[in-house]
Design a protein around this motif. Structure first.
Motif, short mmCIF file in Angstrom:
data_model
loop_
_atom_site.label_atom_id
_atom_site.label_comp_id
_atom_site.label_asym_id
_atom_site.label_seq_id
_atom_site.Cartn_x
_atom_site.Cartn_y
_atom_site.Cartn_z
N ARG A 1 28.70 -14.71 3.98
CA ARG A 1 27.70 -14.00 4.73
C ARG A 1 27.34 -14.42 6.08
O ARG A 1 26.95 -13.76 7.00
CB ARG A 1 26.53 -13.90 4.11
N ASP B 1 18.95 -17.93 4.02
CA ASP B 1 18.96 -17.02 5.22
C ASP B 1 19.62 -17.60 6.60
O ASP B 1 20.16 -16.90 7.36
CB ASP B 1 17.45 -16.66 5.51
N SER C 1 12.82 -15.45 7.94
CA SER C 1 13.05 -14.38 6.84
C SER C 1 11.48 -14.06 6.34
O SER C 1 10.60 -14.77 6.72
CB SER C 1 13.94 -14.75 5.85
N LYS C 2 11.50 -13.06 5.45
CA LYS C 2 10.10 -12.43 4.97
C LYS C 2 9.87 -13.53 3.50
O LYS C 2 8.75 -13.19 3.18
CB LYS C 2 10.23 -11.13 4.43
N ARG C 3 10.67 -14.64 3.37
CA ARG C 3 10.29 -15.15 2.18
C ARG C 3 8.76 -16.19 2.53
O ARG C 3 8.87 -16.84 3.72
CB ARG C 3 11.38 -16.31 1.88
N ILE D 1 21.21 -13.03 7.88
CA ILE D 1 20.37 -11.96 8.16
C ILE D 1 20.41 -11.52 9.41
O ILE D 1 20.42 -12.14 10.48
CB ILE D 1 18.94 -12.25 7.72
N GLY E 1 15.49 -6.32 10.38
CA GLY E 1 15.10 -5.97 9.49
C GLY E 1 14.95 -6.84 8.15
O GLY E 1 13.86 -6.96 7.85
N ASP E 2 15.72 -7.46 7.58
CA ASP E 2 15.63 -8.68 6.83
C ASP E 2 14.92 -9.96 7.49
O ASP E 2 14.42 -10.43 6.79
CB ASP E 2 17.29 -9.06 6.35
#
Length: 434
Positions: free
Chosen positions: A34, A303, A125-127, A105, A108-109
């Motif tokens: 990724r 991420d 990130s959203k973690r 990412i 959005g992510d």
């Protein structure tokens, strides 16, 4: 304080090592899939065989200056092409254009994106507790249902978010104090009565000195977690005399938490979920345990999966374990820089920034940025070689450009051609850390 954030902190060290290297191959395989830059870094490397420190050490170190150059090169190459949200391999994606191919990412992510001096862009990130500083707050005595007064900056750099997300992860309420406005800080601390502070030690010292000047007592403050600056024994004693027990945490905007201090005050304990190496500066080679070298970190962050990332900071592994009962290895703390990049008032300043400042003025031959001052009071002076008499207004213009490039103020001193030492130094750190 003998409680622990979680059971990971008291694992057998051999078990921790086995756990990390059991998880690493899968993490690297996902990162290679990724993150295009990681795919390049791991080209022709069989990741399923990276199950030991010896195997990991065969991968070249990625240094912070190289990350900056790659991000800048990607933005230059892609120009203003549309920034798609997904993590695909195309040069026009956010992953490539903004993060240089190191993130997995995009918009959005990612909950937030930050810009550290350089600029170097970092995703969040959203973690929960993305930066992993919750462990450091807990070791410093912070607990649920208390108020954390957060005086790290909330703009551009991620420091404010690092400690806010950490506080929320352990159940604190967070007040976003930010930086500056010391009189308002004094008044707000007096009103809210927070138990704990997060920020630089120099700023808390300024707040407390301002409180003395205003004749306002701030007895609620009992503990602090400091980062971004040195925290020598002299400052530790100064705060303790005021009833505040301060501890240190060490991390970067790229990696999050790297190491933290506990009540044992016997070095900084390495964070869980990272592999930390000490390598000989300018090389890829790990040094013998106890020898001073550059801190290099491999993170399991899905991420932003940095692999053998050289921080440019110097330290050394300490023998044994902490007296607090946490079993991970410890480092001696920050011992200087392996390169000329340095930290001023909690912000990194890079040689590339000084070069860009010089390039904007035809009359300047070269410059040297000197960082000086006592502990907690950093001063920057830009010494500039100019041909002939400085042009009218040059000093003010230079000062403005320095602030634009570094987000910091500097005094400007003009010198004649040939007066700066011919030693290749662009940034000189002359501070004392005694």
């Amino acid at each position: 304080m003998t409680e622990y954030f979680d059971a990971l902190e008291v694992r057998d060290q051999a078990q921790r090592e086995a756990d990390l290297f059991a998880a690493l191959p899968a993490a690297l395989a996902a990162a290679r899939e990724r993150a295009p830059a990681i795919a390049t870094q791991l080209q022709d490397v069989p990741v399923d065989r990276i199950t030991s420190r010896q195997a990991l050490a065969a991968i070249p170190v990625l240094r912070k200056s190289e990350l900056l150059k790659r991000q800048h090169a990607q933005r230059t190459q892609t120009g203003q092409k549309p920034a798609h949200a997904g993590p695909g391999p195309g040069a026009g994606t956010v992953v490539q254009r903004v993060f240089g191919g190191f993130s997995t990412i995009g918009w959005g992510d990612a909950a937030r994106v930050f810009a550290s001096p350089g600029p170097i862009y970092e995703p969040e990130s959203k973690r929960a507790d993305y930066w992993r500083f919750g462990r450091a707050l807990y070791a410093a005595g912070f607990r649920a249902n208390t108020l954390l007064y957060n005086c790290f900056s909330y703009h551009f750099t991620p420091a404010g978010s690092m400690f806010e997300t950490a506080g929320l992860a352990i159940g604190c309420t967070v007040f976003p104090g930010g930086v500056g406005q010391t009189e308002m800080q004094v008044a707000t601390i007096h009103d809210l009565q927070p138990e704990g502070y997060a920020g630089t030690p120099s700023f808390l010292k300024l707040i407390l000195e301002k409180a003395d000047e205003m004749q306002i007592a701030l007895p609620s403050l009992k503990r602090a977690l400091f980062s971004g600056e040195a925290f020598p024994p002299s400052l530790q004693t100064w705060f303790a005399q005021r009833g505040i027990h301060g501890y240190q945490a060490y991390g970067t905007a790229d990696l999050g938490l790297i190491a933290y201090e506990s009540e044992a005050r016997d070095g900084l304990i390495i964070g869980e979920d990272i592999v930390l190496e000490i390598v000989r500066p300018g090389t890829n080679e790990p040094v013998p345990e106890g020898e001073v070298g550059e801190i290099v970190v491999t993170t399991l962050n899905p991420d932003y999966p940095l692999l053998r990332f050289g921080t440019g900071d110097l330290s050394a592994i300490m023998p044994g374990h902490s007296a607090c009962g946490r079993t991970n290895k410890r480092i001696r703390g920050w011992m200087g820089r392996a390169d000329q990049t340095t930290k001023v008032r909690g912000m990194f300043v890079h040689p590339e920034q000084v070069a860009r400042i010089v390039a904007r003025f035809e009359q300047i031959n070269k410059a040297r940025l000197v960082v000086s001052g006592e502990t907690g009071r950093d001063d920057m002076t830009l010494f500039v070689e100019v041909d002939g008499v400085p042009a009218a207004g040059l000093q003010e213009k230079l000062g403005n450009v320095v602030r634009e490039e570094t987000k910091l103020r500097a005094a400007i001193v003009f010198v004649g051609v040939g007066e700066l030492a011919n030693d290749g130094k662009v940034i000189e750190d002359s501070r004392s850390y005694e």
